[in-house]
Design an enzyme around this catalytic site. Sequence first.
Site, short mmCIF file in Angstrom:
data_model
loop_
_atom_site.label_atom_id
_atom_site.label_comp_id
_atom_site.label_asym_id
_atom_site.label_seq_id
_atom_site.Cartn_x
_atom_site.Cartn_y
_atom_site.Cartn_z
N GLY A 160 22.75 38.54 25.30
CA GLY A 160 21.99 37.58 26.08
C GLY A 160 20.96 38.17 27.01
O GLY A 160 20.26 37.45 27.72
N GLY A 162 18.23 39.66 26.15
CA GLY A 162 16.88 39.44 25.64
C GLY A 162 16.41 40.42 24.59
O GLY A 162 15.21 40.57 24.38
N LYS A 163 17.34 41.07 23.90
CA LYS A 163 16.97 42.06 22.88
C LYS A 163 16.20 41.42 21.73
O LYS A 163 15.14 41.91 21.32
CB LYS A 163 18.22 42.78 22.36
CG LYS A 163 18.98 43.56 23.41
CD LYS A 163 20.14 44.32 22.82
CE LYS A 163 21.20 43.42 22.21
NZ LYS A 163 21.88 42.57 23.21
N SER A 164 16.75 40.35 21.18
CA SER A 164 16.11 39.70 20.03
C SER A 164 14.78 39.07 20.41
O SER A 164 13.81 39.13 19.64
CB SER A 164 17.05 38.64 19.43
OG SER A 164 18.23 39.24 18.92
N GLU A 206 18.72 36.27 15.02
CA GLU A 206 19.24 35.10 15.74
C GLU A 206 18.51 34.97 17.07
O GLU A 206 18.47 35.89 17.88
CB GLU A 206 20.74 35.26 16.00
CG GLU A 206 21.32 34.08 16.78
CD GLU A 206 22.71 34.36 17.33
OE1 GLU A 206 23.21 33.53 18.11
OE2 GLU A 206 23.28 35.42 17.01
N ARG A 247 11.37 56.09 39.10
CA ARG A 247 9.99 55.63 39.20
C ARG A 247 8.99 56.62 38.62
O ARG A 247 7.85 56.27 38.35
CB ARG A 247 9.65 55.34 40.67
CG ARG A 247 10.56 54.28 41.26
CD ARG A 247 10.11 53.90 42.64
NE ARG A 247 8.75 53.35 42.63
CZ ARG A 247 8.38 52.30 43.37
NH1 ARG A 247 9.26 51.69 44.13
NH2 ARG A 247 7.15 51.87 43.34
#
Length: 315
Positions: A160, A162-164, A206, A247
Amino acid sequence: MSNHYGVKLSKLIDEFGLEVLRGAKNYQERVIATEDVNRPGLQLTGFFDYFDPERLQVIGLVEITYLSGLSEEERRRRFQMLLEQEIPALIIARGMEPFPECMELAEQYDRTILRCNIPTTEFISNIVTSLHNHLAPRITRHGVLVEVYGEGVLLMGDSGVGKSETAIELVKRGHRLIADDAVEIRRLNNRDLVGTAPELIRHYMELRGIGVVDVRRLFGMSAVKEESNIDMIINLEPWREDAVYDRLGVEENFMKVLEVDVPVTTVPVKPGRNLAVIIEVAAMNNRHKKMGYNSALEFTKQIDSHFDQALNGNG
């Protein structure tokens, strides 16, 4: 080198276009589990110490010439010594004709005789490479594998995160999808990892709220690729205000995958960040590092030089 992986003889026959001169019972299902191939010159003279019957046996012009100089009875005896061993197959190179004694004893001992049309050394080199690939150590990891500017990037992170969604944005930007959700990783040598998708879910992705989509049909053949080297790992994690993120990028971190060190970068995710662009830059930066240029180190050198000059000027 042997391991617990294997490849069916039928797959090798199809891959190399081998001609089946005689097939043993259920020869198509015979599993080859060693990547070594034997050229049985010594065995045809009667020397069987350290002989491994699990290896494919390949004979070529040298062996055929040697056997041609023997009497029919002696040839039969030499082939009997070889074919009474439970070898997976005997392969005759250069398209040469098998000796009648060979076919007779293959029938007697129920052995498989195959033939190829290419030179012996070339065939052995090709089939050893193929077996090395088929029998390579492997694992399956949860993630998404994409090729970005020629770099294989494995996106990892919690479900969930956000890889796909990031991968589909990369595909829209002209990059290629290799695997979504499950990535099969093989180690080809001490430094190269290759990733691919399980056959069942290859080219599918998916997307939450939409469902499963066929990337190949939606975006075309240029949007997918069967396999890719894994050059870096990007770990996506939710942004945490209390976390300290690198950074400058001076420190290089690695993750061990099948005993291979793979560069890993952690990218924090929060609304408003364009992850696709960030991953593009990360892939290009990783490529520069492999070519010997590290922008973070160059930047720190410039800073150090600036302060040195300032101190010397003040002094």
